[in-house]
Scaffold this motif. Structure first.
Motif: not given
Length: 224
Positions: A124-127, A144-145, A160-164
């Motif tokens: 997972t890619l975190r903030s 993540n966002a 899930r995609v919450r970031g850009m």
């Protein structure tokens, strides 16, 4: 408002986000930062923030006030970078870092690779994480966002995609973005940009592409 927000630039770093201020009064700098956060609350939600205050001389009450205002928005102030010994001492008294780490290799731009090459990421890619790659990017995990992916080719996220996400970053309008849950802060393909997508109650796999009318749209992802 635009003039105020231009006083601060925000980018992703290894351990979160870094806000760099233009020269101005401290209160104006704080207002600019808070305005950006209030304008994109989903992007900053749960973020760890470092600030570069330049030559500002800050005392305890200055940083405590900002820290409290950030905390109210679920943003954690963890580091203060500055040229003033007073500011550095104040930051240390409050338990804030005064140095930040270099970016991890995955945050560096990977250049000079064949067009059909893919970067495969199994976490997972975190903030604060930013991945930039001159090919396709495949992620087995969430984005993540506050995390960002910039790819010259396609982007596929098995999660899930919450970031850009920016696909076709060098202008490839045939690039696509696929995800099991596509609720991004922002999607970009070439020079087309989407609005922020709201999280779905019952998400389904989706693919985003530029349609025949030249607009970016998403639709159900039918594999095969």
């Amino acid at each position: 408002m635009e003039q105020i927000t231009s006083l601060v630039q925000i980018k992703g770093i290894r351990d979160g986000l870094l806000a760099t201020f233009a020269e101005a009064a401290w209160e104006d700098q704080c207002l600019a930062l808070i305005a950006q956060i209030d304008d994109r609350p989903a992007f900053f939600q749960g973020a760890r923030l470092a600030i570069d205050v330049g030559s500002q001389v800050l005392k305890v009450n200055n940083l405590v006030s900002l820290r409290d205002r950030l905390s109210e928005r679920n943003v954690a102030l963890w580091a203060v970078l500055g040229e003033s010994p007073v500011t550095e001492h104040t930051s240390q008294l409050l338990g804030l870092a005064t140095r930040i780490s270099r970016p991890r290799p995955e945050e560096q731009k990977h250049a000079n690779v064949p067009e059909d090459t893919a970067l495969f990421i199994t976490k997972t890619l975190r903030s604060g994480k930013r991945v930039e790659f001159a090919g396709n990017v495949v992620v087995v995990g969430d984005v993540n966002a506050g995390a960002e992916i910039v790819a010259d080719g396609h982007v596929v996220v098995w999660g899930r995609v919450r970031g850009m996400i920016h696909a076709g970053a060098k202008g490839d309008r045939s690039a696509i973005i696929c995800a099991l849950d596509l609720s991004a802060t922002q999607l970009r393909i070439a020079d087309e940009v989407s609005a922020m997508l709201k999280p779905q109650k019952n998400p389904k796999p989706e693919v985003a592409r530029i349609n025949e009318e030249g607009s970016l749209q998403s639709e159900i992802w039918h594999v095969g």
